[in-house]
Design a protein around this motif. Structure first.
Motif, mmCIF file in Angstrom:
data_model
loop_
_atom_site.group_PDB
_atom_site.id
_atom_site.type_symbol
_atom_site.label_atom_id
_atom_site.label_comp_id
_atom_site.label_asym_id
_atom_site.label_seq_id
_atom_site.Cartn_x
_atom_site.Cartn_y
_atom_site.Cartn_z
ATOM 1 N N THR A 72 -23.974 7.685 -2.331
ATOM 2 C CA THR A 72 -23.097 8.085 -3.423
ATOM 3 C C THR A 72 -23.586 7.568 -4.774
ATOM 4 O OG1 THR A 72 -20.767 8.347 -4.029
ATOM 5 C CG2 THR A 72 -21.477 6.138 -3.333
ATOM 6 N N LEU A 73 -22.980 8.069 -5.807
ATOM 7 C CA LEU A 73 -23.283 7.683 -7.187
ATOM 8 C C LEU A 73 -23.072 6.185 -7.393
ATOM 9 C CD1 LEU A 73 -23.744 8.533 -10.214
ATOM 10 C CD2 LEU A 73 -21.280 8.901 -10.320
ATOM 11 N N ASP A 74 -24.061 5.519 -7.947
ATOM 12 C CA ASP A 74 -23.966 4.095 -8.272
ATOM 13 C C ASP A 74 -23.234 3.962 -9.605
ATOM 14 O OD1 ASP A 74 -24.299 1.440 -9.018
ATOM 15 O OD2 ASP A 74 -26.490 1.497 -8.967
ATOM 16 N N VAL A 75 -22.002 3.447 -9.549
ATOM 17 C CA VAL A 75 -21.198 3.307 -10.767
ATOM 18 C C VAL A 75 -21.253 1.884 -11.330
ATOM 19 C CG1 VAL A 75 -19.655 5.241 -10.310
ATOM 20 C CG2 VAL A 75 -19.098 2.968 -9.398
ATOM 21 N N GLY A 76 -22.232 1.122 -10.924
ATOM 22 C CA GLY A 76 -22.488 -0.196 -11.511
ATOM 23 C C GLY A 76 -21.269 -1.090 -11.593
ATOM 24 N N THR A 77 -20.988 -1.572 -12.796
ATOM 25 C CA THR A 77 -19.892 -2.526 -13.001
ATOM 26 C C THR A 77 -18.515 -1.904 -12.842
ATOM 27 O OG1 THR A 77 -19.914 -2.147 -15.392
ATOM 28 C CG2 THR A 77 -21.272 -3.973 -14.554
ATOM 29 N N GLY A 93 -17.021 8.934 -22.847
ATOM 30 C CA GLY A 93 -18.440 9.175 -23.079
ATOM 31 C C GLY A 93 -19.177 9.507 -21.795
ATOM 32 N N TRP A 94 -18.807 8.851 -20.711
ATOM 33 C CA TRP A 94 -19.439 9.113 -19.420
ATOM 34 C C TRP A 94 -19.119 10.524 -18.935
ATOM 35 C CZ3 TRP A 94 -17.269 9.140 -14.236
ATOM 36 C CH2 TRP A 94 -18.234 9.130 -13.231
ATOM 37 N N PHE A 95 -17.867 10.958 -19.091
ATOM 38 C CA PHE A 95 -17.492 12.314 -18.692
ATOM 39 C C PHE A 95 -18.158 13.361 -19.583
ATOM 40 C CE2 PHE A 95 -13.834 10.387 -16.427
ATOM 41 C CZ PHE A 95 -13.967 11.056 -15.217
ATOM 42 N N ALA A 96 -18.377 13.055 -20.843
ATOM 43 C CA ALA A 96 -18.917 14.028 -21.795
ATOM 44 C C ALA A 96 -20.444 14.136 -21.769
ATOM 45 C CB ALA A 96 -18.462 13.669 -23.211
ATOM 46 N N ASP A 97 -21.127 13.053 -21.415
ATOM 47 C CA ASP A 97 -22.587 13.024 -21.487
ATOM 48 C C ASP A 97 -23.176 12.702 -20.121
ATOM 49 O OD1 ASP A 97 -25.287 12.601 -21.974
ATOM 50 O OD2 ASP A 97 -24.976 10.883 -23.321
ATOM 51 N N PRO A 98 -23.778 13.688 -19.436
ATOM 52 C CA PRO A 98 -24.337 13.439 -18.108
ATOM 53 C C PRO A 98 -25.427 12.364 -18.077
ATOM 54 C CG PRO A 98 -24.212 15.795 -18.531
ATOM 55 C CD PRO A 98 -23.898 15.091 -19.827
ATOM 56 N N ALA A 100 -25.220 9.493 -19.774
ATOM 57 C CA ALA A 100 -24.621 8.197 -20.113
ATOM 58 C C ALA A 100 -24.569 7.270 -18.900
ATOM 59 C CB ALA A 100 -23.219 8.395 -20.681
ATOM 60 N N ARG A 101 -24.736 5.964 -19.167
ATOM 61 C CA ARG A 101 -24.663 4.938 -18.122
ATOM 62 C C ARG A 101 -23.893 3.723 -18.629
ATOM 63 N NH1 ARG A 101 -29.556 2.702 -17.678
ATOM 64 N NH2 ARG A 101 -28.901 1.625 -15.817
ATOM 65 N N PRO A 102 -22.661 3.898 -19.123
ATOM 66 C CA PRO A 102 -21.944 2.757 -19.682
ATOM 67 C C PRO A 102 -21.633 1.670 -18.654
ATOM 68 C CG PRO A 102 -20.460 4.616 -19.447
ATOM 69 C CD PRO A 102 -21.850 5.112 -19.151
ATOM 70 N N HIS A 103 -21.681 2.003 -17.384
ATOM 71 C CA HIS A 103 -21.402 1.055 -16.301
ATOM 72 C C HIS A 103 -22.658 0.341 -15.822
ATOM 73 C CE1 HIS A 103 -23.025 4.454 -14.166
ATOM 74 N NE2 HIS A 103 -21.926 5.167 -14.392
ATOM 75 N N GLY A 104 -23.813 0.764 -16.324
ATOM 76 C CA GLY A 104 -25.073 0.142 -15.938
ATOM 77 C C GLY A 104 -25.645 0.677 -14.632
ATOM 78 N N GLY A 105 -24.969 1.600 -13.999
ATOM 79 C CA GLY A 105 -25.449 2.187 -12.741
ATOM 80 C C GLY A 105 -26.285 3.422 -13.001
#
Length: 164
Positions: A72-77, A93-98, A100-105
């Protein structure tokens, strides 16, 4: 290709990101009900405990392949957190920009590319039956990362992916 999402888990019930939990009782029950409509044996599944449990309950083949490329998708923090626990600007931002990695994953773009690379490498297509986590099913069903969130999937549900 038949795509089956793993049964419900605690994080599914409480709408939390990530984790690798076991099926809850409702998840097990819904998988057993789904078994009546599954016409092919499960030959491949993702590495999560819930996907392996689902495959076993559905009657997987003796040579079931547990494929790490279907993780599955690594959602980091964000793992274990609810959407309400996350800064709204980061979540938006995560939903809007494929990318984006704001969680670090893993970004949605990288994730969809990884899953699509797995799909493209398959030599058997129409007769496949795989069990995966819900985000993996979304990635298999979407045409590109920009369409990832357009596919709503549910636990313990059978989908058919006709383009592979």
């Amino acid at each position: 290709m038949d795509i089956i999402t793993a049964g419900r888990t605690g994080p599914n019930r409480s709408v939390r990101f990530g984790g690798d939990p076991v099926l809850d009782e409702r998840g097990r029950s819904s998988v057993l009900r789904l078994a009546a409509s599954v016409t092919r044996s499960v030959d491949t599944c993702g590495p999560e405990v819930s996907t392996r449990e689902t495959a076993e309950l559905l009657g997987s083949t003796p040579d079931l392949v547990v494929d790490d490329a279907l993780r599955t998708l690594d959602v980091g923090t964000w793992a274990g957190r609810t959407p309400e626990d996350i800064d709204p600007a980061e979540l938006g931002g995560w939903f809007a920009d494929p990318g984006a990695r704001p969680h670090g994953g893993e970004s949605v773009s990288d994730f969809v590319d990884r899953v699509h690379a797995w799909r493209a490498a398959q030599t058997r297509h129409g007769d496949r039956c795989v069990v995966v986590a819900m985000p993996v099913a979304q990635a298999l069903l979407c045409t590109d990362a920009g369409r990832f969130f357009a596919h709503e999937v549910r636990p313990a549900t059978l989908y058919t992916c006709a383009d592979v």
